[in-house]
Design a protein around this motif. Sequence first.
Motif, PDB file in Angstrom:
ATOM      1  N   HIS A 187      -1.232 -10.931  -4.308  1.00  0.00           N
ATOM      2  CA  HIS A 187      -0.368  -9.947  -3.651  1.00  0.00           C
ATOM      3  C   HIS A 187      -0.941  -8.533  -3.680  1.00  0.00           C
ATOM      4  O   HIS A 187      -0.338  -7.623  -3.116  1.00  0.00           O
ATOM      5  CB  HIS A 187       1.007  -9.945  -4.332  1.00  0.00           C
ATOM      6  CG  HIS A 187       1.728 -11.241  -4.231  1.00  0.00           C
ATOM      7  ND1 HIS A 187       2.873 -11.519  -4.938  1.00  0.00           N
ATOM      8  CD2 HIS A 187       1.462 -12.370  -3.511  1.00  0.00           C
ATOM      9  CE1 HIS A 187       3.288 -12.743  -4.666  1.00  0.00           C
ATOM     10  NE2 HIS A 187       2.440 -13.274  -3.800  1.00  0.00           N
TER      11      HIS A 187
ATOM     12  N   ARG B 204      -4.214   0.245   7.976  1.00  0.00           N
ATOM     13  CA  ARG B 204      -4.511  -1.014   7.277  1.00  0.00           C
ATOM     14  C   ARG B 204      -5.993  -1.363   7.273  1.00  0.00           C
ATOM     15  O   ARG B 204      -6.536  -1.730   6.235  1.00  0.00           O
ATOM     16  CB  ARG B 204      -3.697  -2.137   7.912  1.00  0.00           C
ATOM     17  CG  ARG B 204      -3.759  -3.444   7.172  1.00  0.00           C
ATOM     18  CD  ARG B 204      -2.838  -4.453   7.802  1.00  0.00           C
ATOM     19  NE  ARG B 204      -2.850  -5.718   7.077  1.00  0.00           N
ATOM     20  CZ  ARG B 204      -2.162  -6.788   7.439  1.00  0.00           C
ATOM     21  NH1 ARG B 204      -1.391  -6.725   8.522  1.00  0.00           N
ATOM     22  NH2 ARG B 204      -2.224  -7.906   6.733  1.00  0.00           N
TER      23      ARG B 204
ATOM     24  N   ALA C 256      -1.429  -6.558  -0.255  1.00  0.00           N
ATOM     25  CA  ALA C 256      -0.190  -6.037   0.317  1.00  0.00           C
ATOM     26  C   ALA C 256       0.290  -4.802  -0.441  1.00  0.00           C
ATOM     27  O   ALA C 256       0.784  -3.829   0.164  1.00  0.00           O
ATOM     28  CB  ALA C 256       0.889  -7.110   0.312  1.00  0.00           C
ATOM     29  N   ARG C 257       0.149  -4.815  -1.782  1.00  0.00           N
ATOM     30  CA  ARG C 257       0.566  -3.659  -2.575  1.00  0.00           C
ATOM     31  C   ARG C 257      -0.296  -2.441  -2.254  1.00  0.00           C
ATOM     32  O   ARG C 257       0.213  -1.330  -2.095  1.00  0.00           O
ATOM     33  CB  ARG C 257       0.463  -3.985  -4.067  1.00  0.00           C
ATOM     34  CG  ARG C 257       1.598  -4.820  -4.584  1.00  0.00           C
ATOM     35  CD  ARG C 257       2.887  -4.021  -4.625  1.00  0.00           C
ATOM     36  NE  ARG C 257       2.808  -2.947  -5.605  1.00  0.00           N
ATOM     37  CZ  ARG C 257       3.485  -1.808  -5.512  1.00  0.00           C
ATOM     38  NH1 ARG C 257       4.244  -1.572  -4.466  1.00  0.00           N
ATOM     39  NH2 ARG C 257       3.386  -0.880  -6.458  1.00  0.00           N
TER      40      ARG C 257
ATOM     41  N   GLU D  22      -1.921  -1.834   0.504  1.00  0.00           N
ATOM     42  CA  GLU D  22      -1.600  -1.374   1.859  1.00  0.00           C
ATOM     43  C   GLU D  22      -0.316  -0.553   1.862  1.00  0.00           C
ATOM     44  O   GLU D  22      -0.227   0.475   2.543  1.00  0.00           O
ATOM     45  CB  GLU D  22      -1.475  -2.571   2.793  1.00  0.00           C
ATOM     46  CG  GLU D  22      -2.799  -3.262   3.088  1.00  0.00           C
ATOM     47  CD  GLU D  22      -2.624  -4.584   3.803  1.00  0.00           C
ATOM     48  OE1 GLU D  22      -1.455  -4.912   4.150  1.00  0.00           O
ATOM     49  OE2 GLU D  22      -3.619  -5.294   4.028  1.00  0.00           O
ATOM     50  N   ALA D  23       0.684  -1.012   1.089  1.00  0.00           N
ATOM     51  CA  ALA D  23       1.955  -0.284   1.043  1.00  0.00           C
ATOM     52  C   ALA D  23       1.777   1.088   0.404  1.00  0.00           C
ATOM     53  O   ALA D  23       2.326   2.091   0.888  1.00  0.00           O
ATOM     54  CB  ALA D  23       2.994  -1.100   0.274  1.00  0.00           C
TER      55      ALA D  23
ATOM     56  N   ALA E  84      -0.246   3.422   2.682  1.00  0.00           N
ATOM     57  CA  ALA E  84       0.519   3.884   3.847  1.00  0.00           C
ATOM     58  C   ALA E  84       1.225   5.199   3.544  1.00  0.00           C
ATOM     59  O   ALA E  84       1.447   6.017   4.447  1.00  0.00           O
ATOM     60  CB  ALA E  84       1.530   2.820   4.259  1.00  0.00           C
TER      61      ALA E  84
END
Length: 413
Positions: A325, A341, A328-329, A331-332, A335
């Motif tokens: 994961h 991305r 995804a972390r 990228e968050a 952001a």
Amino acid sequence: MTGRGTSGTGTPGLSTARVAASAPEPRSGIAPGLLADVRTRLGTGPAGPPDDAAVAAALRASGRVLGSDALVDLTRAARAELTGAGPLQPLLEGPGVTDVLVNGPDDVWVDRGDGLRRSDVRLPDADAVRALAVRMAAVAGARLDDASPVVDARLPDGTRLHAAVEPVAPAGAVIALRVLRQAVLDLPTLVAGGAVPPDWEALLTGLVRGRANLLVTGGTGTGKTTLLAALLGVVPPDERLLTVEEARELAPVHPHVVALAARRPNVEGVGEVTLTDLVRGALRMRPDRIVLGECRGAEVRELLLALNTGHDGGMATVHANAAEHVPARLEALAALAGMPRPAVAAQAAAALDVVLHLRRRAGARYLAQVAAVRLADTGELEVHPAATWDGPGSGGPRAEDGWQSMVRRWSAC
């Protein structure tokens, strides 16, 4: 309920505590009159939280006849009421305590590393819970009242305070305290204690000495900071470490550590120094390695840029549920800094070498996954577990694809 809050001066210490002096105090081991006398005497001294010597001197100056044992006990009680957590302070100082939670006057919980247990500590009533929350917020240089009903701050000893009062908490004030203890264990101690499998010790040592860029991940309370500090103890003694944290927890056994801690804004909203500011500044302080205690926001951009500009051997921690994961972390978090991305994937794949993921089960904290970071043919960031361990008592770790190549590359360093 009418507002009984207070605003601080922006400087944690007795000056802010005095503002809340008119609020009712929870019962403690020190009489209200004596506490007020000590507060007044300390309020005339220099700014900042008083130490034991200053509190003891104020107690003696009050004119009370005190024996040595009584003076020690009263000093501890006075400091708890003035700059600490009052009746909750003994819980915070207990061995292994990570969290103290107050849901109401008769509803106090404590976590000693093995889950939440109800405490026998009781506060007089709901007003006492609110008064305690307001006073701790004032000591931390923050404000808690009807107009500002939520506070997230740190007490002078580094304890993290989060509290809410009406109208956000309709049933009454609630308090959450998180104890931050400096992590000083070394890697052999973690191996001996069952937190790291013996088969992985050589690889972890090689990763550090080979200057791999490491990301330590896991959920809350899994031991990320403890493992990070242990890895820093493996860094050669002739290297200069720059650590950046919200509050200092890292205390590696190393002769050259420069610790930088973020600063929150005061009640006027000024004076803030962010993790982003500190990471950027650390680059100008001749670091051999840059270490970010916890990456939780836009500072991830500065970290990735640093690790991509020759500052290898860096380390950081990130909250994640599994090694897979992590993309995804990242990228968050990125952001929040406006990174698209594709840029996150390219920067992270170039900057990071290995992810070390920790888990917590039945009170045991252990290193569960060692994973490789790579950029897939599709341009996506991938974190692929190279080995997995189910914790103490489960047998040895299981090797997966990429384990042997990782061992060959790093264990010889």
